[in-house]
Design an enzyme around this catalytic site. Structure first.
Site, PDB file in Angstrom:
ATOM      1  N   GLU A   1      -4.049   2.301  -7.347  1.00  0.00           N
ATOM      2  CA  GLU A   1      -4.385   3.363  -6.398  1.00  0.00           C
ATOM      3  C   GLU A   1      -3.472   4.565  -6.639  1.00  0.00           C
ATOM      4  O   GLU A   1      -2.338   4.596  -6.128  1.00  0.00           O
ATOM      5  CB  GLU A   1      -4.171   2.872  -4.970  1.00  0.00           C
ATOM      6  CG  GLU A   1      -5.087   1.748  -4.557  1.00  0.00           C
ATOM      7  CD  GLU A   1      -5.422   1.854  -3.075  1.00  0.00           C
ATOM      8  OE1 GLU A   1      -6.588   2.070  -2.755  1.00  0.00           O
ATOM      9  OE2 GLU A   1      -4.500   1.752  -2.260  1.00  0.00           O
TER      10      GLU A   1
ATOM     11  N   HIS B   1       0.855  -1.194   0.000  1.00  0.00           N
ATOM     12  CA  HIS B   1       0.000   0.000   0.000  1.00  0.00           C
ATOM     13  C   HIS B   1       0.890   1.243   0.000  1.00  0.00           C
ATOM     14  O   HIS B   1       1.966   1.244   0.618  1.00  0.00           O
ATOM     15  CB  HIS B   1      -0.922  -0.011   1.235  1.00  0.00           C
ATOM     16  CG  HIS B   1      -1.973   1.051   1.164  1.00  0.00           C
ATOM     17  ND1 HIS B   1      -1.704   2.362   1.449  1.00  0.00           N
ATOM     18  CD2 HIS B   1      -3.279   0.991   0.794  1.00  0.00           C
ATOM     19  CE1 HIS B   1      -2.817   3.075   1.269  1.00  0.00           C
ATOM     20  NE2 HIS B   1      -3.786   2.263   0.867  1.00  0.00           N
TER      21      HIS B   1
HETATM   22  P1  PGA Z   1      -9.541   6.145   0.357  1.00  0.00           P
HETATM   23  O1  PGA Z   1      -8.403   5.052   0.646  1.00  0.00           O
HETATM   24  O2  PGA Z   1     -10.763   5.422  -0.099  1.00  0.00           O
HETATM   25  O3  PGA Z   1      -9.726   6.845   1.664  1.00  0.00           O
HETATM   26  O4  PGA Z   1      -8.994   7.057  -0.700  1.00  0.00           O
HETATM   27  C1  PGA Z   1      -8.182   4.013  -0.278  1.00  0.00           C
HETATM   28  C2  PGA Z   1      -6.975   3.214   0.135  1.00  0.00           C
HETATM   29  O5  PGA Z   1      -5.983   3.778   0.564  1.00  0.00           O
HETATM   30  O6  PGA Z   1      -6.964   1.989   0.024  1.00  0.00           O
END
Ligand code: PGA
Length: 264
Positions: free
Chosen positions: A171, A99
Site C-alpha cells: 500500500e 496499516h
Molecule cells: P483506499 O484505502 O482504498 O481508500 O485508498 C486503502 C487502505 O488504506 O487500505
C-alpha cells in the site's frame, strides 16, 4: 492448486455500528443474487464494536471477518487494547497489521508489527501485513529498500509452519485515500520486489519448503485507491493476488462492482 483471490474491505473508522450493519445488509442481499466463486475470498474488516453485529447480519454466507488491528500480548493490563483471543472468539479470521495510518498516527514501528505477526500466527489467524513507502521516501529513491526492510522486519524470527497463511499488502502510503492509485505495472514491480525479499528471508531463516511455502502460503495484494474503474487493470497484473480496498468499499454499489469484477 489454484490460489484464492482476495478482496479485503477495510472500513477503517468510517462507519459506526448501525452504518456498518446497514452496509452489511445490502452487501449480503447483493451477494445472495450472484454465485460467488470458490476462488474469491471476500473479507470485511469493520470497526471493533461492529464486528459482532456485522457477523450476525451476514449470517452464514461465505464472507469472512477481519479486524483492523490487535495487541501483541495475549492478555493482561493493556488498557484500551484488544487481544487476539478476544478477536478469535468474535469469529475473526484475518487481522490487518501495520496499516500506514497506524504507523503514522499511533507511531507503530516495524518491531511492534513483528510482535503482532507472531501473536496472530501463533493463534492460527491470518495476518494482513501492510507495507508501503511515503511520498518522500519514494522521491529519494528509497521505495524498494523501505519495502524490503518492512517485509523483513515484520517476518523477523518467525518460525514458519506449513499450515500458516500470510498476506502482504503493498500500500503506497501517498496514494491511500487519494483517489489516484499507482500504475498497475508499478504494483506488479513492487510485488516482485516483495517476493524477492521473501525468497531471501526463506533462505536466511531456513524456512521449511521455502519457495513452495512462499508460493502457496503467502499472498501478495495491492491497496491504495482501488475502485470500479481501475480494478481490472490490477487484476490483469502478474503476481497481484488480491486487493485491499478502503474508500470504494464504503459504498454498497461500488463494493458489489468490485466483487463482480473479480468473480467473472
Ligand atoms: P483506499 O484505502 O482504498 O481508500 O485508498 C486503502 C487502505 O488504506 O487500505
Amino acid at each position: 492448486m489454484s490460489k484464492k483471490y482476495y478482496l479485503i474491505a477495510n472500513w477503517k473508522m468510517n462507519l459506526g455500528i448501525s452504518e456498518s450493519v446497514a452496509l452489511a445488509r445490502v452487501v449480503k442481499a447483493n451477494i445472495l443474487k450472484t454465485r460467488v466463486s470458490n476462488f474469491l475470498e471476500f473479507v470485511i474488516c469493520p470497526t471493533y464494536p461492529a464486528i459482532i453485529p456485522v457477523k450476525e447480519t451476514l449470517g452464514n454466507i461465505s464472507i469472512k471477518l477481519g479486524a483492523q488491528d490487535v495487541f501483541w500480548a495475549e492478555n493482561g493490563a493493556f488498557t484500551g487494547e484488544v487481544s487476539v483471543t478476544t478477536l478469535k472468539e468474535l469469529g475473526v479470521k484475518y487481522i490487518i497489521l501495520g496499516h500506514s495510518e497506524r504507523r503514522e498516527y499511533l507511531k507503530e514501528t516495524n518491531e511492534m508489527v513483528n510482535q503482532k505477526v507472531k501473536t496472530v500466527l501463533a493463534h492460527g489467524l491470518i495476518p494482513i501485513i501492510c507495507v508501503g513507502e511515503t511520498f518522500e521516501e519514494r522521491r529519494e529513491g528509497l521505495k524498494d529498500s523501505i519495502i524490503t526492510n518492512q517485509v523483513a522486519a515484520a517476518l523477523a524470527n518467525i518460525s514458519i509452519n506449513p499450515d500458516q497463511q500470510i498476506i502482504i499488502a503493498y500500500e503506497p502510503v501517498w496514494v491511500i485515500g487519494s483517489g489516484q492509485a499507482v500504475l498497475p505495472e508499478e504494483a506488479e514491480h513492487t510485488h516482485l520486489v516483495i517476493r524477492q525479499a521473501l525468497f531471501d528471508l526463506a533462505y536466511e531463516n531456513h524456512w521449511p519448503a521455502g519457495e513452495n511455502f512462499i508460493r502457496q502460503n503467502i499472498t501478495l495484494i495491492y491497496g491504495g485507491s482501488v475502485n470500479e474503474e481501475n480494478i481490472n487493470e490490477f487484476l490483469e497484473r502478474r503476481g497481484v493476488e488480491g486487493l485491499l480496498v478502503g474508500t470504494a468499499s464504503l459504498d454498497a454499489k461500488k463494493l458489489f462492482n468490485l466483487i463482480k469484477a473479480i468473480n467473472k
